[in-house]
Design an enzyme around this catalytic site. Sequence first.
Site, short mmCIF file in Angstrom:
data_model
loop_
_atom_site.label_atom_id
_atom_site.label_comp_id
_atom_site.label_asym_id
_atom_site.label_seq_id
_atom_site.Cartn_x
_atom_site.Cartn_y
_atom_site.Cartn_z
CG ASP A 1 -7.90 2.09 0.47
OD1 ASP A 1 -9.12 2.32 0.60
OD2 ASP A 1 -7.18 1.76 1.43
N GLY B 1 -4.32 -4.18 5.90
CA GLY B 1 -3.35 -3.89 6.95
C GLY B 1 -3.68 -2.61 7.69
CE LYS C 1 -4.42 -0.47 0.37
NZ LYS C 1 -5.26 -1.03 1.45
CD GLU D 1 -9.35 -1.25 0.69
OE1 GLU D 1 -9.43 -1.64 1.87
OE2 GLU D 1 -8.27 -1.12 0.07
CE LYS E 1 -7.74 -2.57 6.50
NZ LYS E 1 -7.96 -1.10 6.46
CB SER F 1 -0.90 0.00 1.24
OG SER F 1 -1.72 1.14 1.28
CE LYS G 1 -4.28 3.49 2.30
NZ LYS G 1 -5.46 2.88 2.95
CG ASP H 1 -11.26 -1.50 4.83
OD1 ASP H 1 -11.53 -2.04 5.92
OD2 ASP H 1 -10.21 -0.86 4.66
#
Length: 370
Positions: free
Chosen positions: A190, A292, A163, A215, A264, A137, A165, A240
């Site tokens: 994400d 994570g 991934k 996400e 998670k 990430s 952000k 998520d």
Amino acid sequence: MKIKQVILRHLKLDLLTPFTTSFGTEYDRDFILVEAISSDGVSGWAESVAMLDPLYNEETLKTNWHILEDYLIPILLKNEIRHPDELSEKLFSHIRGNYMAKAALEGAVWDIYAKEQNASLSSMLGGTKKSIDVGVSIGIKDSIDETLTIIESRLTEGYKRIKLKIRPGWDVELINKVRKVYPEIPLMADANSAYSLQDIDSLIALDDYNLMMIEQPLAYNDIIDHAELQARLKTPICLDESIHSLDDARKALKLGSCKIINIKIGRVGGLTPSRKIHDLCLEQGIPLWCGGMLESGIGRAHNIAITSLKNFTLPGDTAASSLYWSEDIIEPEVTVDYGTINVPTTPGIGYNASLKKISKYTKYAQTYRF
């Protein structure tokens, strides 16, 4: 199994580099490390992934400490346990919410249980994989060029998925430029709940870039608007923050709110609930991956164990310890060999908690006895 003692420790680890999401920027990680000790003297380890501030969800380090100290630990110390499933299914079931606190104590009990069976945590959960694929990430950076440099480094290290952000204003242009340089890499975005349906044009624009998934684009507590958005997108939505329980997962899938779920362990209340969500998604053909929360090696060990289950078919976020910490609190540290992590076969979580390192980073500790 009888737990005779629980030790809570407040630890603080400094991140090697700041990690920025739509929530803000983290420079370090404060967390609760849980050590449970059985009447046979076996220690089990886990950690709470609650943050200092109620940004990811409503739980915080302080509220977790309160719930653990005043409710969950007294319940655990008073009861004999045949199997860790009893914690979420029975002993803790009347305590509403507080999933991260529950997961932290339950995880320590699972570690003890596996050690007492002389088996790995992975095998006790039903895991079958000998190794797992992992991605990485990448937080929001100062420039797209900086992001591209980091992507190149992570690809060279062999990570199986990137991934990125995103947030409004840091999305379409970013993904467009990354795709021009890396047209074929497994790539996902994400959003950490940063968008609403008013931003639908930007989200639809991401459909052009062959993303594995987007996400949690919409609100953290929503499954209705996500269903409307998923109907408009060809890119799979991964939920998520919206999934806190087996019921949440069941309802989201029934509504068509997503095509992928991120588990998670802390968010859903522990390893037992994680396994139940896994079984539901396996039955319905919904792929999973493990997210994570900037865990120390203790938390990463639990993530590795759950990811060994059959339906975790997409690379997760459990990167190497060395990407985040100058030193981790476990021995050996979590290492990645060209995008894969070997699942430990030794009893329990498969990594040794280093009491010397734990002591070095402990700000406060409290012991609770039967």
